[in-house]
Design an enzyme around this catalytic site. Structure first.
Site, PDB file in Angstrom:
ATOM      1  N   CYS A 108      -1.905  -1.160  16.087  1.00 39.85           N
ATOM      2  CA  CYS A 108      -1.698  -0.958  14.644  1.00 39.85           C
ATOM      3  C   CYS A 108      -2.202  -2.139  13.819  1.00 39.85           C
ATOM      4  O   CYS A 108      -2.079  -3.298  14.226  1.00 39.85           O
ATOM      5  CB  CYS A 108      -0.208  -0.744  14.383  1.00 39.85           C
TER       6      CYS A 108
ATOM      7  N   CYS B  59       3.333   8.596   0.972  1.00 39.24           N
ATOM      8  CA  CYS B  59       3.621   7.762   2.142  1.00 39.24           C
ATOM      9  C   CYS B  59       3.976   6.366   1.625  1.00 39.24           C
ATOM     10  O   CYS B  59       3.156   5.679   1.027  1.00 39.24           O
ATOM     11  CB  CYS B  59       2.398   7.727   3.055  1.00 39.24           C
TER      12      CYS B  59
ATOM     13  N   CYS C 135       4.564  -6.437   8.775  1.00 40.94           N
ATOM     14  CA  CYS C 135       5.440  -5.822   9.771  1.00 40.94           C
ATOM     15  C   CYS C 135       5.617  -6.769  10.943  1.00 40.94           C
ATOM     16  O   CYS C 135       4.676  -7.457  11.335  1.00 40.94           O
ATOM     17  CB  CYS C 135       4.839  -4.500  10.258  1.00 40.94           C
TER      18      CYS C 135
ATOM     19  N   CYS D 181      -3.110   6.792   9.255  1.00 36.64           N
ATOM     20  CA  CYS D 181      -2.011   6.187  10.021  1.00 36.64           C
ATOM     21  C   CYS D 181      -2.474   4.941  10.751  1.00 36.64           C
ATOM     22  O   CYS D 181      -3.483   4.962  11.451  1.00 36.64           O
ATOM     23  CB  CYS D 181      -1.473   7.162  11.064  1.00 36.64           C
TER      24      CYS D 181
ATOM     25  N   GLU E 145       0.817  -1.216   0.000  1.00 37.76           N
ATOM     26  CA  GLU E 145       0.000   0.000   0.000  1.00 37.76           C
ATOM     27  C   GLU E 145       0.845   1.258   0.000  1.00 37.76           C
ATOM     28  O   GLU E 145       1.901   1.316   0.620  1.00 37.76           O
ATOM     29  CB  GLU E 145      -0.928   0.013   1.223  1.00 37.76           C
TER      30      GLU E 145
ATOM     31  N   CYS F  67       3.169  -3.790  17.344  1.00 39.35           N
ATOM     32  CA  CYS F  67       2.551  -2.712  18.133  1.00 39.35           C
ATOM     33  C   CYS F  67       1.054  -3.005  18.305  1.00 39.35           C
ATOM     34  O   CYS F  67       0.374  -3.372  17.351  1.00 39.35           O
ATOM     35  CB  CYS F  67       2.752  -1.356  17.456  1.00 39.35           C
TER      36      CYS F  67
HETATM   37  N1  SAH Z   1       7.276   1.375  11.690  1.00 38.85           N
HETATM   38  C1  SAH Z   1       7.442   2.801  11.496  1.00 38.85           C
HETATM   39  C2  SAH Z   1       6.710   3.312  10.277  1.00 38.85           C
HETATM   40  C3  SAH Z   1       5.192   3.281  10.388  1.00 38.85           C
HETATM   41  S1  SAH Z   1       4.685   4.917  10.523  1.00 38.85           S
HETATM   42  C4  SAH Z   1       7.052   3.519  12.762  1.00 38.85           C
HETATM   43  O1  SAH Z   1       6.575   2.859  13.703  1.00 38.85           O
HETATM   44  O2  SAH Z   1       7.223   4.720  12.871  1.00 38.85           O
HETATM   45  C5  SAH Z   1       3.009   4.786  10.916  1.00 38.85           C
HETATM   46  C6  SAH Z   1       2.652   5.641  12.123  1.00 38.85           C
HETATM   47  O3  SAH Z   1       1.269   5.429  12.457  1.00 38.85           O
HETATM   48  C7  SAH Z   1       3.457   5.247  13.340  1.00 38.85           C
HETATM   49  O4  SAH Z   1       3.743   6.370  14.115  1.00 38.85           O
HETATM   50  C8  SAH Z   1       2.444   4.347  14.055  1.00 38.85           C
HETATM   51  O5  SAH Z   1       2.754   4.176  15.388  1.00 38.85           O
HETATM   52  C9  SAH Z   1       1.163   5.097  13.830  1.00 38.85           C
HETATM   53  N2  SAH Z   1      -0.034   4.301  14.053  1.00 38.85           N
HETATM   54  C10 SAH Z   1      -0.138   2.954  14.109  1.00 38.85           C
HETATM   55  N3  SAH Z   1      -1.411   2.591  14.320  1.00 38.85           N
HETATM   56  C11 SAH Z   1      -2.133   3.727  14.405  1.00 38.85           C
HETATM   57  C12 SAH Z   1      -3.522   3.998  14.582  1.00 38.85           C
HETATM   58  N4  SAH Z   1      -4.410   3.017  14.695  1.00 38.85           N
HETATM   59  N5  SAH Z   1      -3.908   5.291  14.604  1.00 38.85           N
HETATM   60  C13 SAH Z   1      -3.016   6.299  14.437  1.00 38.85           C
HETATM   61  N6  SAH Z   1      -1.702   6.096  14.249  1.00 38.85           N
HETATM   62  C14 SAH Z   1      -1.258   4.814  14.231  1.00 38.85           C
END
Ligand code: SAH
Length: 348
Positions: A115, A101, A108, A340, A88, A112
């Site tokens: 996510c 983006c 991944c 995000c 994506e 987390c």
């Molecule tokens: N692995 C890298 C790149 C992913 S960036 C990182 O962790 O930074 C994607 C961003 O969206 C990260 O800051 C992640 O923590 C955030 N994110 C993940 N799930 C989310 C959600 N449900 N709502 C808002 N932000 C989220």
């Protein structure tokens, strides 16, 4: 292919050498196939379409958000060494330019808890070609549709890259660096308009420092102490907050770039005034910008909820009182699952 490789290829087809240059110009504009290359003879275009492809992926689906400024691409990778994965990419047309983006992995491994990208685990690292082709697909869309009312660049090219899609870029640093170098050299995107976001892989941050290009670094922090962060983000048990922030501040010192801290707000989990004060203490007097991201819904993550507007502003006010720059990140493309944390392997 490089120019000499492509020259050899077209000469092998009985064509003059200069065709290679013409083809490469189209490739760097993101041409999806050879039929669009109108300055090539028609029979050559047909022959090339039977022999080769322009990009290591095809567009499986293209989704437009109701906001009129966000497009999500589902790309099918066609790299013959791998299965066909769906990855994506999101194009955002903004007041400061056109931002893409980019995903760095299929799936991944980071786990987390809030996510969607990690729900099915890691499938594989993407190649630098697969990463650059995400930018090229967006570039072609911009050229083709001229949907760039706010573009700051007259020709409406991609101006910004954020490596914030699916995957952890600092688990794939070789391809990441190759990708960013290509974007700089071939697409003329300046280092200062590139951002790499990480959940906090310290050796990877150190590698970026050594690499020395003045790209922006974003740290996904999301909690002000190790106890809570460890519960939300397993990576914290390997690299605790002080180690991550020390490496990130060192990157900012070396490159002169302001550090970006991403902080998702999860109602009742990390959005209290006490936690805002704790976060302020970690960041006080540093050259940082805190991006507050109200949590975007992920169906499988029912234990979390988005914060109220009040909670978001209360949290922001406390950071401001401590002299910390902060912004609330506007949600884009939630209606097409491209906000995000909503990007996921193979979803349509
Ligand atoms: N692995 C890298 C790149 C992913 S960036 C990182 O962790 O930074 C994607 C961003 O969206 C990260 O800051 C992640 O923590 C955030 N994110 C993940 N799930 C989310 C959600 N449900 N709502 C808002 N932000 C989220």
């Amino acid at each position: 292919m490089t120019l000499p490789e492509l020259e050899q290829f077209v000469v092998g087809m009985g064509q003059p050498k200069f065709r290679a240059k013409q083809i490469l110009e189209w490739l760097w504009r993101g041409a999806p196939d050879f039929s669009v290359m109108k300055n090539l003879p028609e029979n050559l275009r047909g022959d090339l379409d039977g022999l080769a492809q322009t990009l290591p992926c095809t567009i499986e689906q293209k989704l437009e958000s109701a906001d009129g400024q966000t497009t999500k691409f589902l790309l099918r990778t066609t790299n013959t060494n791998h299965e066909h994965d769906i990855i994506e990419t999101v194009l955002m047309r903004t007041s400061y330019g056109n931002s893409v983006c980019v995903s760095s992995q299929a799936g991944c491994a980071m786990g987390c808890k809030f996510c969607a990208s990690t729900l099915l685990g890691l499938k594989r690292n993407l190649t630098s070609n697969e990463m650059i082709s995400q930018v090229l697909v967006a570039q072609w869309t911009l050229h083709a549709s001229r949907l760039t009312p706010y573009a700051s660049r007259p020709n409406g090219d991609v101006s910004h890259i954020v490596v914030m899609g699916t995957g952890e870029p600092l688990q794939n640093t070789g391809a990441l660096r190759g990708f960013l170098e290509t974007a700089n050299e071939k697409l003329g995107i300046s280092w200062r308009r590139m951002t790499v976001s990480t959940c906090g892989i310290v050796p990877g941050i150190n590698e970026l420092i050594e690499w020395g290009r003045p790209v922006n670094l974003a740290i996904s922090l999301h909690a002000p102490n190790d106890e809570l962060r460890g519960r939300l983000m397993p990576v914290n048990n390997r690299y605790p907050i002080t180690d991550v922030l020390d490496a990130a501040f060192a990157h900012s010192d070396k490159t002169g770039r302001q550090l970006m801290i991403e902080y998702i707000l999860l109602a009742g989990t990390n959005d209290s005034p006490e936690q805002a004060a704790e976060l302020s203490a970690l960041l006080k007097d540093k050259n940082v910008m805190v991006n507050l991201i109200p949590w975007n819904a992920v169906a499988e993550r029912g234990e979390f909820a988005a914060p109220s507007n009040n909670a978001v502003h209360r949290f922001q006010d406390i950071l401001k009182e401590n002299g910390i720059h902060t912004r609330i990140r506007r949600t884009r493309g939630a209606d097409i699952g491209s906000a995000c944390g909503q990007l996921r392997l193979g979803q349509k």
